[in-house]
Design a protein around this motif. Structure first.
Motif, PDB file in Angstrom:
ATOM      1  N   GLU A 152       0.825  -1.208   0.000  1.00  6.82           N
ATOM      2  CA  GLU A 152       0.000   0.000   0.000  1.00  6.82           C
ATOM      3  C   GLU A 152       0.858   1.256   0.000  1.00  6.82           C
ATOM      4  O   GLU A 152       0.539   2.251  -0.669  1.00  6.82           O
ATOM      5  N   ARG A 166       2.044   1.957  -3.366  1.00  2.18           N
ATOM      6  CA  ARG A 166       0.962   2.569  -4.167  1.00  2.18           C
ATOM      7  C   ARG A 166       0.851   4.053  -3.874  1.00  2.18           C
ATOM      8  O   ARG A 166       0.731   4.883  -4.787  1.00  2.18           O
ATOM      9  N   ARG A 167       0.905   4.412  -2.597  1.00  7.26           N
ATOM     10  CA  ARG A 167       0.750   5.814  -2.223  1.00  7.26           C
ATOM     11  C   ARG A 167       1.927   6.674  -2.703  1.00  7.26           C
ATOM     12  O   ARG A 167       1.776   7.865  -2.933  1.00  7.26           O
ATOM     13  N   SER A 191       0.723   1.304  -9.674  1.00  7.58           N
ATOM     14  CA  SER A 191      -0.600   1.807 -10.029  1.00  7.58           C
ATOM     15  C   SER A 191      -1.625   1.197  -9.082  1.00  7.58           C
ATOM     16  O   SER A 191      -1.347   0.196  -8.405  1.00  7.58           O
ATOM     17  N   ASP A 192      -2.806   1.772  -9.043  1.00  8.74           N
ATOM     18  CA  ASP A 192      -3.865   1.216  -8.197  1.00  8.74           C
ATOM     19  C   ASP A 192      -4.162  -0.229  -8.592  1.00  8.74           C
ATOM     20  O   ASP A 192      -4.362  -1.087  -7.723  1.00  8.74           O
ATOM     21  N   ALA A 220      -1.220  -2.529  -7.470  1.00  8.63           N
ATOM     22  CA  ALA A 220      -1.228  -2.688  -6.008  1.00  8.63           C
ATOM     23  C   ALA A 220      -2.363  -3.603  -5.581  1.00  8.63           C
ATOM     24  O   ALA A 220      -2.192  -4.470  -4.711  1.00  8.63           O
ATOM     25  N   ASP A 221      -3.534  -3.421  -6.195  1.00  8.99           N
ATOM     26  CA  ASP A 221      -4.672  -4.277  -5.869  1.00  8.99           C
ATOM     27  C   ASP A 221      -4.383  -5.729  -6.233  1.00  8.99           C
ATOM     28  O   ASP A 221      -4.717  -6.649  -5.472  1.00  8.99           O
TER      29      ASP A 221
END
Length: 462
Positions: free
Chosen positions: A325, A328-329, A334-335, A338-339
């Motif tokens: 996470e 990602r931040r 990318s979102d 990361a997901d």
């Protein structure tokens, strides 16, 4: 020393190591700080030594060795033997090799782990009385519990480490005279409704049953509904007294190992004013986080049992999720990526939490364990007794921090680590309230001892 990085991880237990490895796999510049000499935390303490490997369950040994190996090969910067005593958003103050250092990062993951709930009782300061976790560390370090190897050992309390420790003691040939169970049966009954969910983590349940069978095969006498435990002796514990069945009993013992569950270490987050909530079943404060471990303090995450106590394998998942996470931040992932990386760990962690929900009630602490005599020492640092606390409440002090200021309970070197939970319980009980109503101790920085010279050197103007 490079003092500016993407991520600083505090703590080299399962959660901290996992967070560091996950973040490094995403390409982040990571530094891990830990006060121990080698990685592993309490669960995998000294995992790289033959003695620790011999006493661990084969699967735990394999997991621990693989985790430490992965961390050492990750490329993360590692500072062992470093004591963190100050923390601000994006900045860590610590002592390394006797010298104060300050490191900064875009994000910080605090992975302090859990600690045994400290419970005062008559004689708890006697040599030979210790917690189950401390005893297990002694065994894994090649030490002995007593100078007299044949002296009987008494286990007491209600917590997950007792099963583990009992097996290790039996394997080491230690004479366990009795297991004094202080379990809270009204809570244990409630666990029955949640037990079917254990099929979601069948391997973990099977492991627990295996440990319980080991104790049964070892013919350890288990005494239920025990109250009013006390240790007696001159310069060392010689016997353990307890009440059960309406009578007082005593057992000869050279060692008393008491364990009343595990609570999150919250001192670091408390000192920063992070939001916490009270769990009425497990009777402890824990930080409020989202599913990634993000706290109410900007740039600060918490992972592992420092969030809520779910166990070592759950801590691995929490650390991994936090590390990804943060990548990602920072825009490294990318979102979607990361997901993709987080989803397996998040699903497994949700299943673990549901599957182990019944343990929250099985190991719920009984409030009666804090019903100790007035003369019982509560704060060892400042020599404050249970009677001193009750007297303060009778004189009109209601909040734990008011009682702290009046009695000095919690003002010693440990800053309430060893007396804070009992102070809250006693203050609340004297008013017939819940500990949630009397608050938590306010921790001030530095939250660990630091020399005045080091503190001034670090904070002196240029």
């Amino acid at each position: 020393m490079d003092r500016n990085m993407d991520l600083i991880v505090i703590g080299a237990g399962p959660a901290g190591l996992s967070a560091a490895c996950a973040a490094r796999a995403c390409g982040l510049d990571v530094t891990l700080i830990d006060e121990q000499a080698a990685p592993g935390g309490q669960l995998f303490r000294n995992i790289e030594t033959p003695m620790a490997q011999a006493i661990l369950d084969p699967k735990d040994r394999e997991t621990g060795l693989a985790l430490v190996k992965r961390f050492r090969e990750s490329g993360a910067t590692y500072y062992p033997n470093a004591v963190v005593w100050g923390l601000e958003p994006h900045k860590v103050s610590c002592t390394m090799n006797g010298k104060a250092e300050e490191l900064t990062a875009s994000f910080i993951v605090v992975a302090p782990g859990g600690m045994e709930r400290p419970v005062p009782f008559p004689g708890w300061a006697l040599p030979g009385v210790m917690g189950a976790g401390g005893a297990d560390i002694l065994l894994r370090s090649g030490g002995t519990l007593s100078a007299d190897k044949d002296a009987p050992v008494v286990l007491a309390g209600n917590g997950p480490l007792l099963l583990l420790l009992a097996g290790h003691l039996l394997d080491a040939g230690v004479n366990i005279a009795a297991w004094l169970d202080t379990g809270y049966w009204s809570r244990r009954i409630l666990s029955g409704a949640l037990m079917p969910a254990g099929v979601l983590d069948a391997a973990y349940v099977a492991k627990g049953m295996k440990m319980a069978l080991r104790v049964l095969r070892g013919k350890v006498p288990i005494i239920r509904n025990v109250t009013n435990i006390r240790a007696a002796g001159t310069d060392h514990v010689e016997k353990v007294l307890y009440d059960a069945g309406g009578r007082t009993h005593e057992i000869a013992a050279g060692t008393l190992l008491r364990h009343e569950g595990i609570i999150p270490r919250t001192h670091i987050l408390n000192s920063l004013g992070a939001k916490h909530v009270w769990d009425a079943v497990q009777r402890y404060w824990h930080p409020v986080t989202d599913e990634f471990g993000r706290t109410s303090v900007d740039g600060l995450y918490v992972a592992g049992d420092g969030t809520y106590v779910h166990g070592g394998d759950a801590s691995l998942l929490k650390g991994e999720i936090a590390g990804i996470e943060i990548a990602r931040r920072l825009g490294v992932l990318s979102d979607a990526e990361a997901d993709h990386r987080c989803t397996p760990a998040r699903r497994k962690l949700r299943a673990v939490r549901i599957a182990r929900g019944f343990l929250r009630y099985v190991f719920a602490p009984n409030p009666a364990i804090f019903n100790v005599p007035d003369e019982t020492l509560v704060c060892r640092c400042e020599c404050v007794t249970a009677g001193d606390i009750r007297k303060a409440v009778a004189e009109g002090f209601r909040d734990v921090n008011e009682v702290k200021r009046f009695t000095r309970c919690g003002m010693g070197q440990c800053q309430g680590r060893m007396c804070g939970p009992a102070l809250a319980e006693l203050t609340a009980a004297a008013q017939s309230k819940s500990p949630a109503a009397v608050g938590a101790l306010q921790v001030r920085q530095p939250f660990r001892p630091v020399t005045l010279e080091n503190y001034c050197n670090l904070n002196a103007p240029d």
